[in-house]
Design a protein around this motif. Structure first.
Motif, PDB file in Angstrom:
ATOM      1  N   LEU A 165      35.858  46.232  57.639  1.00 31.19           N
ATOM      2  CA  LEU A 165      36.988  46.411  56.738  1.00 31.19           C
ATOM      3  C   LEU A 165      38.095  45.395  57.006  1.00 31.19           C
ATOM      4  N   GLN A 166      38.304  45.028  58.267  1.00 32.39           N
ATOM      5  CA  GLN A 166      39.300  44.003  58.585  1.00 32.39           C
ATOM      6  C   GLN A 166      38.891  42.656  58.000  1.00 32.39           C
ATOM      7  N   GLN A 167      37.611  42.320  58.109  1.00 31.51           N
ATOM      8  CA  GLN A 167      37.130  41.061  57.546  1.00 31.51           C
ATOM      9  C   GLN A 167      37.252  41.073  56.021  1.00 31.51           C
ATOM     10  N   GLU A 168      36.913  42.200  55.409  1.00 30.74           N
ATOM     11  CA  GLU A 168      37.009  42.321  53.964  1.00 30.74           C
ATOM     12  C   GLU A 168      38.470  42.201  53.512  1.00 30.74           C
ATOM     13  N   THR A 169      39.378  42.801  54.257  1.00 31.97           N
ATOM     14  CA  THR A 169      40.809  42.717  53.944  1.00 31.97           C
ATOM     15  C   THR A 169      41.294  41.281  54.032  1.00 31.97           C
TER      16      THR A 169
ATOM     17  N   MET B 170      42.807  39.065  50.983  1.00 32.76           N
ATOM     18  CA  MET B 170      44.146  38.474  51.090  1.00 32.76           C
ATOM     19  C   MET B 170      44.098  36.989  50.748  1.00 32.76           C
ATOM     20  N   LYS B 171      43.065  36.285  51.204  1.00 33.33           N
ATOM     21  CA  LYS B 171      42.914  34.867  50.888  1.00 33.33           C
ATOM     22  C   LYS B 171      42.737  34.675  49.387  1.00 33.33           C
ATOM     23  N   LYS B 172      41.930  35.532  48.758  1.00 33.72           N
ATOM     24  CA  LYS B 172      41.721  35.430  47.314  1.00 33.72           C
ATOM     25  C   LYS B 172      43.026  35.665  46.554  1.00 33.72           C
ATOM     26  N   ILE B 173      43.809  36.627  47.015  1.00 38.83           N
ATOM     27  CA  ILE B 173      45.104  36.905  46.376  1.00 38.83           C
ATOM     28  C   ILE B 173      46.009  35.693  46.493  1.00 38.83           C
ATOM     29  N   GLU B 174      46.063  35.079  47.683  1.00 39.87           N
ATOM     30  CA  GLU B 174      46.896  33.895  47.879  1.00 39.87           C
ATOM     31  C   GLU B 174      46.450  32.758  46.961  1.00 39.87           C
TER      32      GLU B 174
END
Length: 112
Positions: free
Chosen positions: A90-94, A98-102
């Motif tokens: 889940l941390q990796q997925e988060t 976050m990178k995609k959002i940026e």
């Protein structure tokens, strides 16, 4: 003298409940010890009181017995992932999201 069968329900009287807990806890700890000695079994017993106090017995190392239990459960149920593995996923997925959002926010700024 024969004892009657005890009805399995919560003891309402707090004093009686505490006395029963103490007696049964001691009996359970004694049985765990006897089982480990008489049968040369590896025994680990963990009890938490209603107030949260820990009582434990281990014929060997408690940590080694727990580790052995966890390994056994992993071997028996190999498809089940552990909590640690789930958290790590889940941390990796988060981080990935976050990178995609940026990236989307950056491309949005270029469009405006």
């Amino acid at each position: 003298m024969v004892r009657g069968k005890t009805e399995m329900k919560r003891i309402e009287n707090a004093t009686s409940r505490q006395v029963t807990f103490s007696k049964r806890r001691n009996g359970l700890l004694k049985k765990a010890f006897e089982l480990s000695v008489l049968c040369d079994a590896e025994v680990a017993l963990i009890i938490f009181s209603p107030r949260g106090k820990l009582y434990e017995f281990a014929s060997g190392s408690m940590q080694e017995t727990i580790a052995r239990y966890q390994k056994h459960m992993k071997d028996v149920h190999p498809n089940e992932i552990s909590v640690e593995e789930d958290v790590q996923y889940l941390q990796q997925e988060t981080a990935s999201l976050m990178k995609k959002i940026e990236m989307l926010e950056a491309s949005k700024r270029w469009m405006i």
